[in-house]
Design a protein around this motif. Structure first.
Motif, short mmCIF file in Angstrom:
data_model
loop_
_atom_site.label_atom_id
_atom_site.label_comp_id
_atom_site.label_asym_id
_atom_site.label_seq_id
_atom_site.Cartn_x
_atom_site.Cartn_y
_atom_site.Cartn_z
N GLY A 20 4.21 1.29 10.14
CA GLY A 20 3.83 0.77 8.75
C GLY A 20 3.08 -0.34 8.79
O GLY A 20 2.41 -0.79 7.90
N THR A 61 7.66 -5.64 4.73
CA THR A 61 8.62 -4.96 5.70
C THR A 61 9.55 -5.87 6.59
O THR A 61 9.26 -7.25 6.20
CB THR A 61 7.72 -4.26 6.97
OG1 THR A 61 7.20 -5.07 7.85
CG2 THR A 61 6.77 -3.30 6.44
N ALA A 93 2.91 1.43 3.73
CA ALA A 93 3.95 1.23 4.53
C ALA A 93 4.70 2.65 4.61
O ALA A 93 5.16 2.73 5.68
CB ALA A 93 4.59 0.08 3.77
N HIS A 94 4.97 3.25 3.42
CA HIS A 94 5.81 4.37 3.50
C HIS A 94 5.09 5.53 4.46
O HIS A 94 5.81 6.23 5.41
CB HIS A 94 5.90 4.87 2.07
CG HIS A 94 6.66 6.13 1.90
ND1 HIS A 94 7.96 6.17 2.02
CD2 HIS A 94 6.39 7.30 1.64
CE1 HIS A 94 8.45 7.73 1.97
NE2 HIS A 94 7.42 8.41 1.69
N TYR A 95 3.92 5.77 4.05
CA TYR A 95 3.13 6.95 4.68
C TYR A 95 2.42 6.78 6.32
O TYR A 95 2.43 7.42 7.07
CB TYR A 95 2.16 7.67 3.96
CG TYR A 95 2.37 8.12 2.90
CD1 TYR A 95 2.88 9.56 2.86
CD2 TYR A 95 2.57 7.70 1.41
CE1 TYR A 95 3.35 10.30 1.73
CE2 TYR A 95 3.04 8.53 0.25
CZ TYR A 95 3.29 9.71 0.47
OH TYR A 95 3.87 10.38 -0.45
N LYS A 154 9.50 -8.47 -1.45
CA LYS A 154 9.95 -7.19 -0.84
C LYS A 154 9.49 -5.98 -1.80
O LYS A 154 9.22 -4.98 -1.60
CB LYS A 154 11.53 -7.10 -0.99
CG LYS A 154 12.32 -7.87 -0.05
CD LYS A 154 13.87 -7.59 -0.13
CE LYS A 154 14.51 -8.27 1.17
NZ LYS A 154 16.01 -8.28 1.10
N ALA A 197 4.37 4.69 8.32
CA ALA A 197 5.65 4.83 9.12
C ALA A 197 5.69 6.26 9.63
O ALA A 197 6.31 6.47 10.61
CB ALA A 197 6.86 4.43 8.25
N LYS A 198 5.30 7.20 8.68
CA LYS A 198 5.25 8.56 8.92
C LYS A 198 3.96 9.18 9.91
O LYS A 198 4.26 10.50 10.43
CB LYS A 198 5.27 9.68 7.72
CG LYS A 198 6.50 9.42 7.05
CD LYS A 198 6.61 10.34 5.59
CE LYS A 198 7.79 9.90 4.57
NZ LYS A 198 7.74 10.88 3.61
N GLY A 200 6.07 -4.98 -1.07
CA GLY A 200 5.96 -4.05 0.06
C GLY A 200 6.03 -4.73 1.43
O GLY A 200 5.67 -4.12 2.33
N ASN A 227 0.24 -1.25 -0.86
CA ASN A 227 0.98 -1.87 0.00
C ASN A 227 2.26 -0.88 0.24
O ASN A 227 2.51 -0.56 1.58
CB ASN A 227 1.40 -3.08 -0.37
CG ASN A 227 0.40 -4.23 -0.15
OD1 ASN A 227 -0.69 -3.86 0.28
ND2 ASN A 227 0.62 -5.42 -0.64
N ASN A 228 3.11 -0.57 -0.86
CA ASN A 228 4.30 0.34 -0.64
C ASN A 228 3.81 1.75 -0.15
O ASN A 228 4.46 2.19 0.79
CB ASN A 228 4.92 0.26 -1.70
CG ASN A 228 5.91 -0.99 -2.28
OD1 ASN A 228 6.97 -1.09 -1.63
ND2 ASN A 228 5.23 -1.93 -2.97
N THR A 229 2.62 2.25 -0.74
CA THR A 229 2.28 3.63 -0.18
C THR A 229 2.02 3.76 1.29
O THR A 229 2.30 4.54 2.00
CB THR A 229 1.01 3.98 -1.16
OG1 THR A 229 1.50 4.09 -2.28
CG2 THR A 229 0.65 5.55 -0.66
#
Length: 461
Positions: free
Chosen positions: A276, A129, A266-268, A124, A270-271, A127, A262-264
Motif C-alpha cells: 500500500g 495508512t 492503498a487498497h489495491y 484518515k 495492498a493486494k 487515505g 489515494n484510497n484506491t
C-alpha cells in the motif's frame, strides 16, 4: 470611457507581447506555488524517506483546497475587476477587489479552524495508512497555520495581475519560495526537525509572500481602495463566486480525485506485489511533478485572463479570439515538451525525490508512462475553461473545469481497478484526457464562431 480604453495597453498592445508580459509572471507564480510542495517533497524524501513522501501526498488535498478557495475569490474578483475596468467602471472594480480581499480572510480562517479541529479523521479520510498517519499529522498540524496567508496571497496575486502589475505578483511569490527553499535544509538537516522543519519553512515563506502582496493592496495603479470597498455586498459576492467557480471547481475536482485515488491505490496496492505505501509515495511524487507542467499551462491560462476579460468588456472581439488561440497554441507546445520528458526520463525524475527499492522504481516508471501518456493534449482543458470564465460565461467555464476530473477520471479510477487491479488507475488517466479534449474542442469551435459573428456586428454599427 473611450479615453480609458485607448490608454490601457490591454486594449491596443500586440497580443503576443501582452501574453508574454502577463503569462511569464503567472507561470513563475504558479511554479513557486508548486515549489512549496515539491521542495518539501525533495528534502523530506532525502531526509526522512518514502513514508515522509507518502505523508505529503496524504496532506496534498488540503493544499489543493487552499488553491481552490484562493482561485474562487482571486479569479472571481479579478475577472470582475478586468471586465469593469475594460468598460471604464473604476468604482465597481474597486468594490470587487475589496469584497474579494475580505472574503479571502474569512475563508482562510475557516479552513484553518476546520483542519485543526478534525485533523486526524480528515487525514484518515484522505487515505493515510497506519505507518503514514503520524508523519502526515505532524506536517499538517503546522502547515494549517499558513492556510489563511496562502489563500489571501494567492488570491491577491490575481488582483495584482488584473491591475497590470504581473511582475510584482511574481516577485511576491518568488521571494516566499526562496525563503522556503533556504529554510528547508536548515530546519530538516541542520536542526533535525524532520517533518516539523519542512512545515515551518513552508508557512514562513507563505507569510513573507503575503506581506509583500498586502503592501500592493494600498498601491493599486487603476483604482483606490477605501473602507467602503470592504463592505460586503451580496450582489458583488455572487458575481465573484459565479466567475471564480470554474477555477475553484477544477481544484476541488482535483482534491476529490486525489482522495479517491489515494484510497484506491492503498487498497489495491495492498493486494499487489507493491504493497500500500509504494503506490501512495509514487503517485504523490508524480502528482507534484505534473504540477510543474500544469504550472506552465495554468500560468498561461491565467496570464491571458485580463487580456481576454478587458477586451471582451471593451467589445474588441477579434483581440479576444486571437489571444485565446495564441494561449492555446503555446500551451500545446509546452504539453509536447512535457510528454517527451515524462516518457523518456521517468526514472531520473523519480530519483530526484530520494532512493527506494527496485520495486518502487518499477511501479513509478510504469505509472509515469501510462498515466501521463496523453499529456500532449492536457493544455486544452485549463486554457479553454479559463477562456469561458474570462468572457463571463461562468456556467460553461465550470462545466469545462469538471470534464476531465469529475465526469471522466473519477468514475474510471473507481471502475477500472475492479477489473484490472492497480493498473486500472494508470489507464484511467489517458482515457479521461482524451475524452475531456474532445468535449472542450466542441464548445471551443462553437464559441469562436459566435465571436466572429459579434465582431461583424460591431464593425457594422
Amino acid at each position: 470611457m473611450t479615453t480609458m480604453k485607448t490608454q490601457n495597453p490591454l486594449g491596443y498592445e500586440k497580443e503576443s507581447k501582452l501574453l508574454v508580459n502577463f503569462a511569464i509572471p503567472c507561470i513563475i507564480s504558479m511554479l513557486v506555488t508548486s515549489l512549496y510542495n515539491i521542495v518539501d517533497q525533495i528534502f523530506i524524501g532525502q531526509g526522512i524517506g518514502m513514508l515522509g513522501n507518502a505523508a505529503t501526498n496524504i496532506a496534498f488535498p488540503l493544499s489543493t483546497t487552499c488553491t481552490a478557495l484562493s482561485l474562487l475569490l482571486g479569479i472571481g474578483s479579478a475577472t470582475n475587476f478586468s471586465l469593469h475596468l475594460g468598460a471604464g467602471e473604476k468604482e465597481k472594480s474597486a468594490r470587487y477587489a475589496g469584497n474579494g480581499i475580505f472574503l479571502m480572510a474569512v475563508f482562510g480562517l475557516c479552513l484553518f479552524l476546520a483542519t485543526t479541529l478534525f485533523l486526524t479523521p480528515m487525514l484518515k479520510f484522505f487515505g493515510a495508512t497506519t505507518e503514514v498517519l503520524p508523519y502526515a499529522r505532524q506536517y499538517t498540524r503546522i502547515t494549517a497555520f499558513g492556510f489563511p496567508f496562502l489563500i489571501a496571497n494567492t488570491g491577491m496575486s490575481k488582483l495584482i495581475l488584473a491591475d497590470g502589475s504581473p511582475r510584482y505578483s511574481m516577485i511576491s511569490m518568488l521571494i516566499g519560495a526562496i525563503v522556503n527553499t533556504i529554510l528547508d535544509p536548515i530546519f530538516i538537516f541542520g536542526l533535525h526537525l524532520g517533518m516539523t522543519g519542512a512545515a515551518l519553512a513552508t508557512i514562513i515563506g507563505q507569510i513573507v509572500s503575503f506581506s509583500i502582496s498586502l503592501h500592493y493592496m494600498f498601491h493599486f495603479k487603476n483604482i483606490v481602495l477605501n473602507r467602503s470597498c470592504f463592505q460586503i455586498q451580496l450582489s458583488y459576492c455572487k458575481e465573484i463566486f459565479r466567475l471564480g467557480a470554474s477555477a475553484c471547481f477544477n481544484q476541488i475536482a482535483m482534491t476529490v480525485v486525489q482522495i479517491v485515488m489515494n484510497n484506491t491505490l492503498a487498497h489495491y496496492g495492498a493486494k499487489s506485489i507493491y504493497g500500500g505505501d509504494i503506490p501512495l509515495a509514487c503517485a504523490g511524487i508524480i502528482t507534484k511533478v505534473n504540477m510543474i507542467f500544469m504550472s506552465f499551462v495554468i500560468g498561461i491560462s491565467q496570464g491571458v485572463q485580463p487580456i481576454i476579460g478587458f477586451n471582451y468588456g471593451a467589445k474588441k472581439y477579434k483581440r479576444v479570439r486571437k489571444s485565446y488561440l495564441l494561449a492555446l497554441g503555446v500551451a500545446t507546445v509546452l504539453s509536447g515538451i512535457a510528454f517527451f520528458c515524462f516518457q523518456v526520463f521517468p526514472r531520473q525524475i523519480i530519483s530526484v525525490f530520494g532512493e527506494g527499492s527496485e520495486l518502487y522504481f518499477q511501479f513509478s516508471e510504469r505509472y509515469f508512462r501510462i498515466y501521463m501518456f496523453l499529456t500532449l493534449i492536457n493544455g486544452i482543458q485549463p486554457v479553454t475553461s479559463n477562456f469561458f470564465n474570462s468572457i463571463g460565461k461562468a456556467q460553461l467555464g465550470v462545466f469545462m473545469s469538471l470534464t476531465r476530473q469529475i465526469l471522466f477520471l473519477l468514475p474510471l479510477i473507481i471502475i477500472f481497478p475492479l477489473f484490472m487491479g492497480i493498473d486500472g488507475v494508470m489507464y484511467a488517466g489517458p482515457i479521461a484526457d482524451a475524452a475531456a479534449a474532445l468535449v472542450c474542442g466542441y464548445f471551443t469551435i462553437r464559441e469562436l464562431k459566435e465571436l466572429t459573428q459579434l465582431e461583424k456586428l460591431t464593425l457594422n454599427l
